[in-house]
Design an enzyme around this catalytic site. Structure first.
Site, PDB file in Angstrom:
ATOM      1  N   SER A 265       0.720  -1.255   0.217  1.00 26.31           N
ATOM      2  CA  SER A 265      -0.238  -0.286   0.017  1.00 26.31           C
ATOM      3  C   SER A 265       1.096   1.133   0.160  1.00 26.31           C
ATOM      4  CB  SER A 265      -1.029   0.080   1.017  1.00 26.31           C
ATOM      5  OG  SER A 265      -0.912   1.422   2.065  1.00 26.31           O
ATOM      6  N   LYS A 266       0.529   2.073  -0.571  1.00 23.62           N
ATOM      7  CA  LYS A 266       1.221   3.486  -1.267  1.00 23.62           C
ATOM      8  C   LYS A 266       1.139   4.140   0.208  1.00 23.62           C
ATOM      9  CE  LYS A 266       2.331   7.264  -3.635  1.00 23.62           C
ATOM     10  NZ  LYS A 266       3.691   7.284  -4.035  1.00 23.62           N
ATOM     11  N   ARG A 267      -0.126   4.168   1.014  1.00 21.87           N
ATOM     12  CA  ARG A 267      -0.298   5.101   2.118  1.00 21.87           C
ATOM     13  C   ARG A 267       0.798   4.511   3.090  1.00 21.87           C
ATOM     14  NH1 ARG A 267      -5.320   4.874   5.108  1.00 21.87           N
ATOM     15  NH2 ARG A 267      -6.035   3.145   3.296  1.00 21.87           N
ATOM     16  N   GLY A 269       3.464   3.296   2.886  1.00 18.77           N
ATOM     17  CA  GLY A 269       4.824   3.936   2.095  1.00 18.77           C
ATOM     18  C   GLY A 269       5.949   2.453   1.623  1.00 18.77           C
TER      19      GLY A 269
END
Ligand code: GLU
Length: 501
Positions: A265-267, A269
Site C-alpha cells: 500500500s502506497k499509504r 510507504g
C-alpha cells in the site's frame, strides 16, 4: 417514450468480433501501484500473446478521486514500460470514447434498456429512509421497497419530479455461479446480493455498472483485474444475463503483498512504479520482476527468470497465473536490476547513468563517458552512482590509516615512499593515456621490485581518498588528468609526512 432499437443495434454492430480484446482500465490516481502495473502487464501480455487488441480505458466516474495530470502519468508509465495500447483516449478506435466521463450518456441509455428488460428498477427512497434501513439491518442492504412499486406509482413519482436512482433487480431466490480462470467456479446465493445502485441520482453510473456496459460495448473478451473485485463478479454476471450479453473470461489476480499479512500500500510507504524508477530501478527490470509476481513460466521455461517484454509475450499463458498472493521482495528486484544494468550496451548504460554521475561530478572537464564504464558492473541501482563517484569532483578528507593494507603489503611508511617515487615518474609522462599510465606504473613497480598492488594501493588512496572505488588507480588517474593527480598525490605525501604530535 419507446426505446430506439436501431440505436442499440448500431452500438452492437460497432463491436469488433473474432479476436482477443483486453483492456486496462485504471482510475487516474496520479501513480501506478505495483499491483496495477502487474494487471496492466498481464492484460497486455494476453492480448499480445494471441495477436489480439489491447485497449486503454480511463475510469474516471469517481469524481472525488480525480487528480490533476493523473491521466498523463498513466500514459507515461505505460509508454515507459512498453505497454503500448491499440485503442485508447488519445488514439481513438472503433468503440470510443475511451474515457468514462465522455461516455456518460451511454450508461443512462443502457440503464433504460435494462429497465425495459426487467433487470433494474427506479428507486425513489430518500436519504432518511435509506439511513433508517442501515440502522435496522446493520448491513446496509437495500430492502427492495421500490421493486414493488406499480407502474402507476412510478409514473406519478416521475411526473412529480421525485429524484431517483436506478437499482439492479437481483433475483430473490436461487444462486449465481460464475467462472474465473484462476479461481474456478464460485457460487453465491442470490439472497446475499444487494440490489446495488447502477445509476446515481445525478445521472452518473456507479463503477460496477459502467464497467459492465463498457466491457460489453468494447467487445472485451478477457477481463483481468485484482481479486478485490471477485465479490462483485456475481452481480456482473447477473447484469450480463439480464442484458442477454455474453460474459467475458474473468481473470482475477491475487494481491501483491508487502509481507505475509499485508497488501502493498502506497499509504503505508510501499513504492509505486514511479517511486521505483526514482529509486534507480530500470523499467525493464521492474517489468520482468513484476511479471513473475504471481505468474510462472511452465514446461521447459519453468526455471527461467530473465525475459524481455517480447519474450514474455511469447511465453505468457493464463494457466501460469497463481491463486496465491505474491510477496514483493525489493531485494529480488534489486538482483534483477543489477543484471539488467550489466546487460545494457555501454552506450545505453552511459545514457542512463549520466544524470546520476552528474549529481556529484559537476566539473565538465571530467568525462562521464570514461566514468560510466567503471560503474556498469558495480551498481545495483542507478541511485548508487552519485556516492560512488563523488571523489572525482572533490577529494574527501581521509585518514592516513587508509594507506595500510595487508593484502597489498602497504603501511604508511611504504605508502609514503611509493608516492614520493611516483611523482617524478608521473611528471615525466608526455602522454596521459590509460595505456601509458598503466605501463609506466607497472614499469616503476618492476624497477622498485615491489608487487604492483604495493604501488597501486597508495596511489588510489591518494587520488580518491577512499578504499572502495569504481575503477583502479590507472583509470582514476586517467580521468582526473595529470595536474589534478599530481596535486592529490602531493597532498597524500603531506598527510603521510606529518606525524601527529
Ligand atoms: N478502475 C478499476 C481500478 O482502477 C479497474 C477495475 C477493472 O479492471 O475492472 O481498480
Amino acid at each position: 417514450m419507446p426505446l430506439d432499437k436501431n440505436w442499440y443495434a448500431d452500438m452492437e454492430a460497432r463491436i469488433p468480433k473474432g479476436g482477443v480484446r483486453t483492456r486496462f482500465a485504471p482510475s487516474p490516481t496520479g501513480y501506478m501501484h505495483v499491483g496495477n502495473l502487474r494487471t496492466a502487464l498481464y492484460t497486455w501480455l494476453i492480448a499480445r500473446h494471441s495477436n489480439g487488441t489491447f485497449i486503454l480505458r480511463i475510469e474516471d466516474t469517481d469524481q472525488g478521486r480525480l487528480v490533476e495530470g493523473a491521466v498523463d502519468v498513466i500514459y507515461q508509465t505505460m509508454q515507459q514500460c512498453g505497454l503500448i495500447w491499440d485503442e485508447g483516449p488519445d488514439l481513438g478506435g472503433p468503440v470510443g470514447p475511451y474515457i468514462q466521463t465522455e461516455r456518460r450518456d451511454l450508461y443512462g441509455k443502457y440503464a433504460e434498456l435494462l429497465l425495459e428488460k426487467g433487470g433494474a428498477y427506479r428507486c425513489f427512497c430518500d436519504k432518511e429512509r435509506l439511513e433508517s434501513l442501515h440502522g435496522e439491518s446493520g448491513l446496509g442492504g437495500y430492502d427492495g421497497h421500490c421493486r414493488r412499486l406499480t407502474q402507476e406509482e412510478t409514473d406519478a413519482k416521475l411526473a412529480a419530479g421525485v429524484p431517483y436512482v436506478i437499482r439492479q433487480k437481483i433475483p430473490e431466490t436461487g444462486s449465481t455461479t460464475f467462472h474465473d480462470v484462476v479461481f474456478g467456479d464460485i457460487t453465491v446465493e442470490n439472497e446475499t446480493l444487494d440490489d446495488q445502485v447502477l445509476i446515481k441520482s445525478d445521472g452518473l453510473p456507479t463503477y460496477n455498472f459502467a464497467n459492465v456496459v463498457d466491457d460489453h460495448l468494447m467487445g472485451i473478451t478477457h477481463v483481468v483485474r485484482g481479486s478485490e473485485y471477485l465479490s462483485s463478479a456475481p452481480k456482473y454476471n447477473l447484469l450480463y444475463e439480464a442484458f442477454g450479453w455474453e460474459v467475458p473470461q474473468y481473470i482475477h489476480c491475487a494481491p501483491v503483498m508487502r509481507d505475509a499479512h499485508n497488501k502493498m500500500s502506497k499509504r503505508h510507504g510501499d513504492p509505486s512504479y514511479e517511486d521505483l524508477i526514482e529509486q534507480g530501478y530500470l523499467s525493464e527490470a521492474v517489468i520482468n520482476y513484476v511479471a513473475l509476481l504471481g505468474w510462472s513460466p511452465r514446461g521447459d521455461q519453468a526455471e527461467r527468470e530473465f525475459f524481455t517484454l517480447s519474450e514474455l509475450a511469447e511465453a505468457f499463458d493464463i494457466g501460469g497465473i497463481s491463486k496465491s498472493p505474491a510477496i514483493f521482495d525489493l531485494e529480488k528486484l534489486t538482483y534483477f536490476n543489477a543484471a539488467y544494468l550489466r546487460g545494457l550496451t555501454p552506450e545505453d548504460f552511459h545514457e542512463a547513468a549520466e544524470p546520476y554521475i552528474r549529481q556529484t561530478v559537476k566539473d565538465p572537464a571530467l568525462d562521464t563517458r570514461l566514468i560510466a564504464p567503471l560503474l556498469q558492473a558495480r551498481c545495483e541501482r542507478l541511485t548508487d552512482i552519485p556516492e560512488k563517484v563523488d571523489f572525482f569532483d572533490t577529494l574527501p578528507e581521509y585518514g592516513k590509516e587508509l594507506y595500510t593494507n595487508k593484502k597489498s603489503k602497504t603501511n604508511e611508511e611504504i605508502s609514503l615512499d611509493m608516492l614520493q617515487r611516483t611523482v617524478p615518474m608521473l611528471e615525466g609522462l608526455q602522454d596521459w593515456s590509460q595505456e601509458v599510465i598503466h605501463d609506466a606504473l607497472i614499469g616503476l613497480a618492476g624497477t622498485l621490485g615491489v608487487k604492483n598492488a604495493t604501488l597501486m594501493w597508495p596511489l588510489r588512496i591518494a587520488v580518491a581518498g577512499k578504499t572502495v572505488t569504481p575503477g583502479g588507480a590507472v583509470e582514476i588517474c586517467h580521468i582526473l588528468g595529470k595536474a589534478e593527480v599530481l596535486d592529490r598525490v602531493r597532498k597524500g605525501i603531506d598527510l603521510l609526512s606529518h606525524t601527529p604530535s
